[in-house]
Scaffold this active site. Sequence first.
Site, mmCIF file in Angstrom:
data_model
loop_
_atom_site.group_PDB
_atom_site.id
_atom_site.type_symbol
_atom_site.label_atom_id
_atom_site.label_comp_id
_atom_site.label_asym_id
_atom_site.label_seq_id
_atom_site.Cartn_x
_atom_site.Cartn_y
_atom_site.Cartn_z
ATOM 1 N N ASP A 176 -56.543 -64.728 -42.754
ATOM 2 C CA ASP A 176 -57.789 -64.833 -42.713
ATOM 3 C C ASP A 176 -58.746 -65.040 -41.531
ATOM 4 O O ASP A 176 -58.188 -65.317 -40.415
ATOM 5 C CB ASP A 176 -58.238 -65.991 -43.661
ATOM 6 C CG ASP A 176 -59.062 -65.874 -44.650
ATOM 7 O OD1 ASP A 176 -60.345 -65.120 -44.375
ATOM 8 O OD2 ASP A 176 -59.299 -66.712 -45.603
ATOM 9 N N ASP B 2 -64.154 -61.699 -51.730
ATOM 10 C CA ASP B 2 -64.081 -63.024 -52.292
ATOM 11 C C ASP B 2 -64.504 -62.946 -53.859
ATOM 12 O O ASP B 2 -64.473 -63.822 -54.602
ATOM 13 C CB ASP B 2 -64.607 -64.154 -51.843
ATOM 14 C CG ASP B 2 -63.926 -64.706 -50.592
ATOM 15 O OD1 ASP B 2 -62.635 -64.287 -50.340
ATOM 16 O OD2 ASP B 2 -64.288 -65.342 -49.470
#
Length: 734
Positions: free
Chosen positions: A474, A544
């Site tokens: 990430d 997301d």
Amino acid sequence: MKLSSIITAAAVLMLSAFGAEAENSRVINIRTEKSSLVFSVNPDGMLVCDHYGAAIGDASSFSLRKNYIRGDHGTPYAAYPAMGGRSFGEPALAVTHRNGDLNTELKYVSHTTETLQDNNISETTISLADSIQGLETDLVFTAYWKQNIITAHTVIRNREKGDITLRSFYSSALPIKAEKYLLTHLYGAWAREAQVDRTVLTHGTKSIESRKGVRTTHTESPAFMVSLDTDRFDENNGDVIAGALAWSGNFKLNFEVDEFNILTILAGANPYASEYRLKKGESFTTPEMIWTFSAEGAGGASRNLHRWARDYWMHSGSGTVPSLLNSWEGAYFNFDAKTLTDMIDDAASMGLEMFVLDDGWFGNKYPRNNDKAGLGDWDVNKEKLPEGIDYLASYAHEKGLRFGIWIEPEMVNPKSETAEKHPDWIVKGASYETTLIRNQWLLDMSLPAVQDFVFNVFDRTMSLSDKIDYIKWDANRHVENAGSNGLPDDRQSEFWIRYVQGFYNVMERIRKKYPDVMVQACASGGGRVEYGALKYFDEFWTSDNTEALSRTKIQYGTSLFFPANVIGSHVSAVPNHQTGNITPLKFRFDIACSGRLGMELQPKHMTDDEKAFARKAIESYKGYRDIIMNGDLWRIGSPYDDCGYYGMMYVSEDKSKAVLFTYSIKYQSRTVIPQFRLRGLDPERSYHFKEINVDKPRFWFDGKTLPGDLLEAKGVNIPLRGIYESAVFIIEAE
Ligand code: GLA
């Protein structure tokens, strides 16, 4: 035709193409099966780009061609326009020479062509030089015959007597001439990535760029299409040039339509605040630019990119992609080993094949129990997970699941031991306080010590268990107040380039040691969806935003440039955690199953009926996913169409099998019956239809066999009347 004879035919064609070029040394015809990129040397010795488009067998007459442009009107077709002389457009190359001269005049010197690997690839290097100033550039083109892709980068060499400064150093320039240019590109934001934007290019300049350094693709993307001679986007017809830059940092795409109606496209690392000192004798290699030409509309351009990405570019383009359960939306930071082993049990019982432990497993002095602390301290949190990671990974493996784990190695919370120990590692300009994004700072990947640290985070995480199959990598912030401790005051502008070079150094080391571990590129969702990252990663976390309706546009936009086997798409809970929207479970599955299927919820909150449906949908997915991962995508309309319905169809390379996804995303009333014209099938064959993810047949053609030509010419009508209705079919040649 048998495969061996096709290959021979291709080889002969390639040789004859190279032969044609040899007849006239001032014309260079870079060929793929269906495209030509042609350069020639004009009477002034300048390299010009004559053509990028449909294939030309013998291009030698370009050496005779006159462009009728007065010299003092400029040099609009320059193959790599440098600032200086009579070049008036945005320069691909701008250099401050050793003596302060800002002008550069590049002249053709020589070129070579080499055929590589199984005759499918040829590499052409065209050398240009400013002989007065001692600056040399090599334009390097790699052509992939069957995939119709040509990649381009430039090597800039300083042969002057002292240091020079590069002010602009684009990867590639492409001048083209058409009556109209329709630009299609992506824009967006966090949780709304890859939205499609279209505009007709008029005189003047449009640029698309990132100045954020990291996490560069939320708001813009370095990939685009230009439809030629039209102002209408067409999925199946017309000439289209698509491009994608492979660069994980600041990028710039510059589209300039000049007074000759010539469009010059420049693509490369963004020159913005990026002056780069090139010492005497040093060279600089630009990022790779990927080009494709399709005479079969946008769909053809996408398929070229998809095939090439899988066959040649991405870290691992083939192989079965496991369906997974990710812990994030189901548990967030709140878990212990029991929460996770229960999730693994549920994942196994639904037939999923991998469990991914997301954020929250590390940090002791500063436990990672929320996003305010612990990032940077990669020891297992002993209080939360005294059993350790190997216990969880082994548990997953015993249940027949693979195991993955989350890291975010380029960043730290100020509340972390790493930040306390290494304040000099933080990206920071000389004068201002470092700003926070999601309570975190960025580590300076241009520093060798940080590169070692980041490599070690990966390496140490892998050593927590020998059963780690997947890493989710990430990156939840971008650059603000750019600056590096490792660079002298007068070279701070090199930070932007050196960060990315540092990132790639680390990825090279990781891939050398861990060629087989799957790695997902996530950057607050779709912040790193570009070809530079794809060289090292296997998958993108597309967004997301896991809500199915939002995903229609996000995944459609991503599919313009990237193959389905990199598009991570998960089924999550309702009301959706990002949008609050409620959609049926079938619709959520039917959207997620068109990419790399995952689930991202707490399974214990699902009803038995929902679990039973999930089990069935996952099982059917396993039966057809190879067609999605390795087949050709034919988009049928788009989620942007006013009609409110569209389809995605994947067809196996031999056209014997296909899977068709159809969706309605608005209420169609009783009278509108969506019609789907199928594409990519063999018109000579007949195809059997079977709807999946339903209990009983719903439509007249389910279970029937229909001719391929009928399906292509007319298609099928599917009464998807309500919003969020969807239907998925397996289509098999008889
Ligand atoms: C980012 C990612 C999410 C999740 C969280 C964890 O937002 O995009 O998928 O991993 O971080 O903190």
